[in-house]
Design an enzyme around this catalytic site. Sequence first.
Site, short mmCIF file in Angstrom:
data_model
loop_
_atom_site.label_atom_id
_atom_site.label_comp_id
_atom_site.label_asym_id
_atom_site.label_seq_id
_atom_site.Cartn_x
_atom_site.Cartn_y
_atom_site.Cartn_z
N ASP A 34 32.05 -5.02 -31.87
CA ASP A 34 33.40 -4.12 -32.28
C ASP A 34 34.27 -4.90 -33.44
O ASP A 34 34.72 -6.13 -33.00
CB ASP A 34 34.16 -3.74 -31.21
CG ASP A 34 35.47 -2.86 -31.42
OD1 ASP A 34 35.62 -2.53 -32.73
OD2 ASP A 34 36.00 -2.81 -30.39
N ILE A 35 34.15 -4.41 -34.55
CA ILE A 35 35.01 -5.10 -35.46
C ILE A 35 36.37 -5.41 -35.28
O ILE A 35 37.03 -6.34 -35.78
CB ILE A 35 34.68 -4.46 -37.10
CG1 ILE A 35 34.96 -5.50 -38.15
CG2 ILE A 35 35.77 -3.32 -37.17
CD1 ILE A 35 34.48 -4.76 -39.68
N ALA A 58 33.34 0.50 -41.29
CA ALA A 58 34.55 1.18 -41.62
C ALA A 58 34.88 2.21 -40.88
O ALA A 58 34.06 3.13 -40.45
CB ALA A 58 34.79 1.39 -42.99
N THR A 60 35.77 6.07 -41.92
CA THR A 60 35.73 6.77 -43.09
C THR A 60 36.12 7.84 -43.16
O THR A 60 35.99 8.83 -44.27
CB THR A 60 34.44 6.33 -43.80
OG1 THR A 60 33.40 6.92 -42.91
CG2 THR A 60 34.23 4.95 -44.11
N TYR A 123 44.21 6.64 -44.63
CA TYR A 123 43.09 6.07 -45.03
C TYR A 123 42.96 4.85 -46.05
O TYR A 123 42.95 3.58 -46.05
CB TYR A 123 41.79 6.94 -45.33
CG TYR A 123 40.52 6.47 -46.07
CD1 TYR A 123 39.76 5.73 -45.15
CD2 TYR A 123 40.24 6.45 -47.20
CE1 TYR A 123 38.50 5.22 -45.56
CE2 TYR A 123 39.05 6.05 -47.84
CZ TYR A 123 38.25 5.39 -47.06
OH TYR A 123 37.15 4.55 -47.41
N1 LIG Z 1 32.05 7.40 -48.15
C1 LIG Z 1 32.84 7.39 -49.17
O1 LIG Z 1 33.04 8.48 -50.00
C2 LIG Z 1 33.61 6.06 -49.53
C3 LIG Z 1 34.37 5.97 -50.83
C4 LIG Z 1 34.98 4.81 -51.30
C5 LIG Z 1 34.62 3.81 -50.51
N2 LIG Z 1 34.02 3.75 -49.25
C6 LIG Z 1 33.75 2.50 -48.48
O2 LIG Z 1 32.34 2.06 -48.46
C7 LIG Z 1 32.22 1.55 -47.17
C8 LIG Z 1 30.85 2.15 -46.56
O3 LIG Z 1 31.19 3.57 -46.43
P1 LIG Z 1 30.22 4.42 -45.71
O4 LIG Z 1 30.59 6.15 -46.21
O5 LIG Z 1 28.78 3.90 -45.85
O6 LIG Z 1 30.73 4.54 -44.24
P2 LIG Z 1 29.90 4.99 -42.98
O7 LIG Z 1 28.73 5.80 -43.40
O8 LIG Z 1 30.96 5.59 -42.14
O9 LIG Z 1 29.59 3.65 -41.91
C9 LIG Z 1 30.32 2.81 -41.41
C10 LIG Z 1 29.71 2.05 -40.34
O10 LIG Z 1 30.66 1.30 -39.68
C11 LIG Z 1 30.69 1.65 -38.28
N3 LIG Z 1 31.85 1.48 -37.48
C12 LIG Z 1 32.96 2.07 -37.39
N4 LIG Z 1 33.85 1.61 -36.54
C13 LIG Z 1 33.26 0.61 -35.78
C14 LIG Z 1 33.56 -0.67 -35.46
N5 LIG Z 1 34.74 -0.68 -34.69
N6 LIG Z 1 32.92 -1.83 -35.10
C15 LIG Z 1 31.84 -2.01 -35.71
N7 LIG Z 1 31.12 -1.02 -36.56
C16 LIG Z 1 32.17 0.43 -36.59
C17 LIG Z 1 30.06 3.09 -38.07
O11 LIG Z 1 29.83 3.56 -36.97
P3 LIG Z 1 30.12 4.88 -36.42
O12 LIG Z 1 29.50 6.03 -37.45
O13 LIG Z 1 29.36 5.14 -35.33
O14 LIG Z 1 31.64 5.13 -36.35
C18 LIG Z 1 29.07 3.23 -39.28
O15 LIG Z 1 27.83 2.88 -38.97
C19 LIG Z 1 33.36 1.43 -46.22
O16 LIG Z 1 34.13 0.53 -46.66
C20 LIG Z 1 34.16 2.53 -46.87
O17 LIG Z 1 35.44 2.55 -46.90
C21 LIG Z 1 33.36 4.79 -48.70
#
Ligand SMILES: NC(=O)c1ccc[n+]([C@@H]2O[C@H](COP(=O)([O-])OP(=O)(O)OC[C@H]3O[C@@H](n4cnc5c(N)ncnc54)[C@H](OP(=O)(O)O)[C@@H]3O)[C@@H](O)[C@H]2O)c1
Length: 279
Positions: A34-35, A58, A60, A123
């Site tokens: 857990d981060i 994150a 997200t 966010y």
């Molecule tokens: N998606 C976008 O459009 C976007 C745009 C700009 C920047 N970003 C950034 O890019 C990065 C990657 O985004 P993404 O869309 O690939 O994210 P994502 O698909 O939501 O993946 C995030 C991962 O982190 C896990 N997580 C959540 N809470 C946690 C916790 N407490 N401890 C450990 N792990 C945890 C999630 O698990 P669960 O799924 O089970 O919660 C998921 O596997 C992030 O930093 C995000 O802010 C994303």
Amino acid sequence: MKILVLGHKGMLGTDLMSRLGGHSLTGKDVDDFDITSAADCRDIVDESRPDIVINAAAFTDVDGCETREETAFAVNAEGVKNVALACREDNTRIIHFSTDYVFDGTSERPYREDDRCNPINAYGRSKLQGELYLKEFSKNYTLIRTSWLYGRHGKNFVKAIVQRAKNFQELEVVTDQVGSPTFTADLAGAVKVLAEGGHTGTFNVTNRGSCSWYEFARRILDLSGFEHVEIKPITSEFLERKALRPKNSMLSGEKFASATGKTLRFWQVALRDYLELPV
Ligand SMILES: NC(=O)c1ccc[n+]([C@@H]2O[C@H](COP(=O)([O-])OP(=O)(O)OC[C@H]3O[C@@H](n4cnc5c(N)ncnc54)[C@H](OP(=O)(O)O)[C@@H]3O)[C@@H](O)[C@H]2O)c1
């Protein structure tokens, strides 16, 4: 290099695991740690003793962050602090991701890395605090701001638009938010370049070019055999969403290009590739 990828089962994390395949990779996600726990972060870093920690973990859900701001800050801000503190003793390099949503979107031009941040939703506030903690507690970081991600693994806008068209659901998409759709496979390739090149500091990384969500949706339908499906163009005030979104989400890729000599593909080309069409 030994690389520890946090959030390796997420949309970006999955592509990072395949693009960085030439390295010795360990992935950890929410079922392993857990981060928000400083002890968990310390344990996983101590266990794998990586050269680089890549943090793609994150919270997200942008609208979800409005009602769960405490969780957003715990994961997106305190979580980053925990990772930075776990890496501090050995000065282990951290690659971390942030977002166009740290800006308010009022700029007339693409945002540069050193432009003033002023998030307009929970966010964005939580991600900005994460950036500040990263800079405070790490002396060896690469901060990558990106935008409008879509990837093969996970829920995203492209899948949602195609699904609605398949279900004959009405489509209304905003014309007054502009940004750069970015394919996570391309972003993962850029992470590899930054990681292997030893580049530190803050970098914007997105696919090239920009469009509105409406134009993005139109292109998705046109490429997916739904040219005949209409989309009603609307403006943000008609969209009932909890979180405000910046009108201008464009990020300048100039710094990344001059540091690495590389630019990402245009978003239209990346989208074709994602949809498995010839590029
Ligand atoms: N998606 C976008 O459009 C976007 C745009 C700009 C920047 N970003 C950034 O890019 C990065 C990657 O985004 P993404 O869309 O690939 O994210 P994502 O698909 O939501 O993946 C995030 C991962 O982190 C896990 N997580 C959540 N809470 C946690 C916790 N407490 N401890 C450990 N792990 C945890 C999630 O698990 P669960 O799924 O089970 O919660 C998921 O596997 C992030 O930093 C995000 O802010 C994303």
